[in-house]
Design a protein around this motif. Structure first.
Motif, PDB file in Angstrom:
ATOM      1  N   SER A 126      -1.624  -4.148  -3.618  1.00 53.46           N
ATOM      2  CA  SER A 126      -1.398  -4.610  -4.991  1.00 53.46           C
ATOM      3  C   SER A 126      -1.223  -3.428  -5.938  1.00 53.46           C
ATOM      4  CB  SER A 126      -2.568  -5.486  -5.447  1.00 53.46           C
ATOM      5  OG  SER A 126      -2.417  -5.885  -6.788  1.00 53.46           O
ATOM      6  N   LEU A 127      -2.042  -2.398  -5.766  1.00 51.74           N
ATOM      7  CA  LEU A 127      -1.934  -1.200  -6.607  1.00 51.74           C
ATOM      8  C   LEU A 127      -0.625  -0.467  -6.339  1.00 51.74           C
ATOM      9  CD1 LEU A 127      -5.606   0.160  -6.389  1.00 51.74           C
ATOM     10  CD2 LEU A 127      -4.483  -0.821  -8.405  1.00 51.74           C
ATOM     11  N   GLU A 128      -0.189  -0.498  -5.080  1.00 54.35           N
ATOM     12  CA  GLU A 128       1.090   0.144  -4.761  1.00 54.35           C
ATOM     13  C   GLU A 128       2.242  -0.623  -5.405  1.00 54.35           C
ATOM     14  OE1 GLU A 128       3.585   1.801  -0.922  1.00 54.35           O
ATOM     15  OE2 GLU A 128       2.635  -0.153  -0.801  1.00 54.35           O
ATOM     16  N   GLU A 129       2.201  -1.954  -5.321  1.00 57.32           N
ATOM     17  CA  GLU A 129       3.272  -2.772  -5.900  1.00 57.32           C
ATOM     18  C   GLU A 129       3.362  -2.597  -7.409  1.00 57.32           C
ATOM     19  OE1 GLU A 129       2.450  -6.720  -4.630  1.00 57.32           O
ATOM     20  OE2 GLU A 129       2.981  -6.349  -2.531  1.00 57.32           O
ATOM     21  N   SER A 130       2.213  -2.366  -8.061  1.00 58.91           N
ATOM     22  CA  SER A 130       2.209  -2.175  -9.517  1.00 58.91           C
ATOM     23  C   SER A 130       2.561  -0.744  -9.908  1.00 58.91           C
ATOM     24  CB  SER A 130       0.836  -2.541 -10.094  1.00 58.91           C
ATOM     25  OG  SER A 130      -0.155  -1.614  -9.654  1.00 58.91           O
ATOM     26  N   GLY A 131       2.703   0.131  -8.910  1.00 52.15           N
ATOM     27  CA  GLY A 131       3.105   1.508  -9.183  1.00 52.15           C
ATOM     28  C   GLY A 131       1.953   2.439  -9.506  1.00 52.15           C
TER      29      GLY A 131
END
Length: 341
Positions: free
Chosen positions: A322-327
């Motif tokens: 999730s943190l990766e998807e949000s950048g």
């Protein structure tokens, strides 16, 4: 310096260009368009309209002309077929522009095949496919959402799971005739049959997405068996996804960032079922006081089920993804995916 260079305005993305078309249509016509959109699309489009900067007449004309060309392209393709469309569009727009329009429309049409599959519940999809041949299952799941595909694959017999995963990974392109045949076979169980042009489906990237949504037990079984049957394919899929054990490859700052979002009980349970390398990597990225608390919690954990460990680890992985998807964080995947600090 006496003069400062004028910065060129950034080019509008597809959402911004859609907003420009809505503005150009005027309120009355725009409201008619909105009636055909869902709530999420309306919200996103309205936000883009609100963010839209002033456009020059030339910029607006270029956007409208491009939009008109795409509309004409889709209409000609749907009514006359690919070859007819190619001939008509080249005469109207020239070879280069016609090819550009056809490529863009083709990509947008790809997701329309077996659209009813993506609207089906996971349970109904599983019931529909449970007695089908592995190739049919692989084909249909290639058009499904990744979360749907992971649910169905987890429900299959162990041997069939591997077979379906391999078949999805090796799918490349399918003709309209094949798509139509499968759709007609299934239309008694599902509605809405839509045909498309030759389209890419499946592939290793899609399998990695499926595996990212799969529970840890199914994931472990598939990789254990796939390593025996097709180690190169297993490695190719593995490089494109992130699993709990990959935490050891993350830098300290990234680990400390995601740990702020992790429940302390989940962390203790996840560490209890981890190997020593993962355990030390995580404990080395918390404060001394937090480390002592976690180790105390682990001491008091008795008879923890493997399922509970896997679920705790999966929740941590979901936070990382999730943190990766949000950048907010970047995860390196494989040797070619270098991160520059």
């Amino acid at each position: 310096m006496a003069a400062t260079a004028t910065r060129s305005k950034p080019k509008l993305g597809s959402a911004g260009r859609a907003a420009a078309v809505i503005v150009a249509l005027g309120a009355d016509h725009a409201s008619g368009v909105y009636r055909h959109l869902n709530e999420e699309e309306i919200e996103r489009l309205s936000l883009e309209v609100a963010k839209l900067n002033r456009l020059s007449p030339e910029e607006l004309a270029e956007i409208i002309e491009d939009f008109y060309g795409l509309c004409i392209t889709q209409k000609v393709i749907s009514e006359g077929g690919i070859l007819y469309a190619k001939d008509v569009l080249e005469k109207a727009f020239g070879k280069e522009q016609a090819a550009n329009f056809m490529e863009r429309i083709s990509k947008s049409m790809q997701v329309r095949a077996l659209e009813f599959i993506r609207k089906a519940s996971n349970k109904n999809l599983m019931i529909m496919l449970q007695n089908e041949h592995p190739q049919t299952v692989a084909f249909v799941l290639s058009y499904a959402r990744a979360d749907q595909a992971s649910f169905v694959i987890a429900s299959l017999e162990r041997e069939m799971q591997l077979d379906v995963i391999q078949r999805i990974a090796k799918l490349e392109s399918v003709s309209p005739d094949v798509v139509n045949t499968v759709e007609h076979v299934l239309e008694n169980r599902f509605s809405s049959v839509i045909s498309v042009d030759m389209t890419e489906i499946g592939g290793v990237n899609y399998v990695a997405d499926i595996m990212n949504h799969t529970d840890r037990q199914t994931e472990k079984h598939i990789f254990d068996e796939l390593n025996k049957r097709d180690p190169l394919l297993s490695e190719s899929i593995r490089k494109l996804m992130f699993v709990f054990e990959d935490i050891i490859n993350m830098d300290d700052i990234t680990i400390q960032r995601f740990l702020r979002e992790v429940d302390s009980q989940d962390l203790a349970i996840a560490i209890k079922g981890s190997n020593d390398e993962v355990k030390e990597t995580l404990l080395n990225n918390v404060s001394r006081r937090a480390r002592e608390t976690i180790l105390t919690d682990i001491e008091y954990l008795r008879n923890v089920r493997l399922k509970d460990v896997e679920e705790a680890q999966q929740r941590i992985v979901n936070i990382i993804r999730s943190l990766e998807e949000s950048g907010e964080i970047v995860i390196s995947r494989g040797g070619e995916d270098e991160i520059i600090a």
